[in-house]
Design a protein around this motif. Structure first.
Motif, PDB file in Angstrom:
ATOM      1  N   ASP A   5       0.854  -1.194   0.000  1.00  0.00           N
ATOM      2  CA  ASP A   5       0.000   0.000   0.000  1.00  0.00           C
ATOM      3  C   ASP A   5       0.888   1.242   0.000  1.00  0.00           C
ATOM      4  OD1 ASP A   5      -2.043   1.855   0.184  1.00  0.00           O
ATOM      5  OD2 ASP A   5      -2.467   1.471   2.308  1.00  0.00           O
ATOM      6  N   PRO A   6       1.529   1.528  -1.150  1.00  0.00           N
ATOM      7  CA  PRO A   6       2.461   2.657  -1.216  1.00  0.00           C
ATOM      8  C   PRO A   6       1.811   3.962  -0.760  1.00  0.00           C
ATOM      9  CG  PRO A   6       2.610   1.322  -3.197  1.00  0.00           C
ATOM     10  CD  PRO A   6       1.420   0.814  -2.428  1.00  0.00           C
ATOM     11  N   GLY A   7       2.502   4.647   0.172  1.00  0.00           N
ATOM     12  CA  GLY A   7       2.002   5.918   0.667  1.00  0.00           C
ATOM     13  C   GLY A   7       0.844   5.807   1.633  1.00  0.00           C
ATOM     14  N   ARG A   8       0.478   4.579   1.992  1.00  0.00           N
ATOM     15  CA  ARG A   8      -0.644   4.356   2.918  1.00  0.00           C
ATOM     16  C   ARG A   8      -1.904   5.103   2.435  1.00  0.00           C
ATOM     17  NH1 ARG A   8      -0.375   0.019   6.430  1.00  0.00           N
ATOM     18  NH2 ARG A   8       1.747  -0.224   7.165  1.00  0.00           N
ATOM     19  N   LYS A   9      -2.345   4.790   1.232  1.00  0.00           N
ATOM     20  CA  LYS A   9      -3.569   5.384   0.680  1.00  0.00           C
ATOM     21  C   LYS A   9      -4.833   4.745   1.263  1.00  0.00           C
ATOM     22  CE  LYS A   9      -1.457   8.152  -2.192  1.00  0.00           C
ATOM     23  NZ  LYS A   9      -1.432   9.598  -1.892  1.00  0.00           N
ATOM     24  N   TYR A  10      -4.710   3.500   1.718  1.00  0.00           N
ATOM     25  CA  TYR A  10      -5.878   2.764   2.188  1.00  0.00           C
ATOM     26  C   TYR A  10      -5.787   2.288   3.634  1.00  0.00           C
ATOM     27  CZ  TYR A  10      -6.895   2.289  -2.834  1.00  0.00           C
ATOM     28  OH  TYR A  10      -7.147   2.542  -4.163  1.00  0.00           O
ATOM     29  N   SER A  11      -4.587   1.966   4.084  1.00  0.00           N
ATOM     30  CA  SER A  11      -4.461   1.169   5.306  1.00  0.00           C
ATOM     31  C   SER A  11      -3.636   1.821   6.406  1.00  0.00           C
ATOM     32  CB  SER A  11      -3.832  -0.187   4.961  1.00  0.00           C
ATOM     33  OG  SER A  11      -2.495  -0.022   4.544  1.00  0.00           O
TER      34      SER A  11
END
Length: 340
Positions: free
Chosen positions: A113-119
């Motif tokens: 999840d690159p950049g923590r867009k979801y998690s």
């Protein structure tokens, strides 16, 4: 039409209508600290419900059906890309939330999840072996205990029936690489598992209670479960197999069809607070990815051998991968045969 009815109709038409004061969480069993939930409920005046599942596959199948009614789910990093690619998640951008500054650097920009867009990080740990050392005096840092069971342990070994974890362990024991599609290696794995199964007494998730009671003398399991067992039964130790073991992480995400989106976002931000993250760890007994949580952690976790991987074992650990569809199909074929 009354003014109140007209107002409700306008809210519905603009998409602003939602169930006030609720949050529905779908999470692994024995994984959500009720004290943390109570703090969240009191702070935000939100009523939280928690429903358990026992595997990534169970959670994914439930949500794929649609209309689950859940807002938050906590998949493992091996499965998170599936949730994202299938459009099951809402992009809440946790990496931009106020408490994102607390995410430990090594967990801030993960490949899943690159950049923590979801998690947001929930927990991380390892998958290894627990052994009752009063029964078995040999090397506990080997998958031999599961796949070539010593005489002292035959008929006393439980196997947690998590397909990817078990088959990956068998692949490592057979000398292969994680997610291999090498037919020769997988034939060895298949033969290894089929030959080993008669030496097992059970294939259950409930290893904590039964190992603690002495009903099982060994089991493959997660490290937090290993800690719980040792605290109840000190002669049990956690082993890091030298043939190869895996690291994993679980992460809290918001479903695309969540009814309580703002409350779900509040919860994502809330669990990135160091004291809250430590509260979750104190209950589920795993490390978390939140910097600064260490000072709030229970004393019995700070130096626990199940939580702090020994230096000599570190070279044998690799991060659990999401395997290719081809590898998954081959694993599933082996798994199906093992269930017969």
């Amino acid at each position: 039409m009354s003014a109140a009815t007209a107002a409700l109709a306008l809210l519905a038409a603009t998409g602003l209508a939602r169930a006030e004061g609720e949050l529905n969480i779908y999470n692994w069993g024995n994984y959500t600290n009720p004290d943390v939930i109570k703090k969240f409920e009191e702070k935000y005046n939100v009523k939280v419900s928690v429903t358990d599942y026992d595997s990534n596959e169970t959670a994914l199948a439930k949500v794929r059906q649609g209309g689950s009614g859940f807002d938050i789910v906590v998949p493992s990093q091996t499965h998170l890309p599936i949730w994202i690619n299938e459009g099951l998640l809402l992009e809440t951008n946790p990496g931009g939330m106020e408490n994102a500054k607390n995410i430990a650097p090594e967990w801030a920009n993960p490949s899943f999840d690159p950049g923590r867009k979801y998690s947001v990080p929930w927990a991380w740990g390892t998958f290894g072996i627990v052994v009752d050392t009063s029964v078995y005096k040999g090397d506990i840092n080997s998958w031999k205990i599961i796949f070539d069971t010593p005489d002292e342990l035959k008929g006393k070994v439980n196997v947690v029936p998590e397909m990817n974890d078990l088959i990956t362990a068998a692949v490592h024991y057979a000398g292969g690489e994680q997610c291999t599609t090498d037919k020769e290696v997988l034939k060895k794995v298949r033969d290894l598992l089929v030959a080993a199964k008669p030496n097992w007494v059970a294939m259950e998730y409930g290893a904590v209670d039964k190992m603690s009671a002495g009903d099982f003398k060994a089991s493959n399991t997660w490290n937090g479960a290993g800690l719980r067992i040792r605290l109840a039964r000190p002669e049990v130790s956690f082993g890091y197999p030298k043939e190869g073991f895996t690291y994993w992480s679980d992460n809290a995400v918001v479903l695309k069809d969540a009814k309580n989106v703002e409350n779900a976002k509040l919860f994502q931000n809330f669990i990135m607070d160091p004291e809250v993250a430590a509260g979750l760890s104190a209950f589920h007994r795993y490390a978390n990815g939140i910097a600064g949580s260490d000072k709030f952690m229970p004393a019995d976790m700070k130096d626990a051998p199940e939580i702090v991987v020994p230096e000599e074992s570190k070279p044998h650990g690799t991060f659990a991968l999401m395997c290719s569809p081809e590898a998954d199909a081959l694993y599933t074929r082996i798994w199906t045969e093992l269930q017969k």
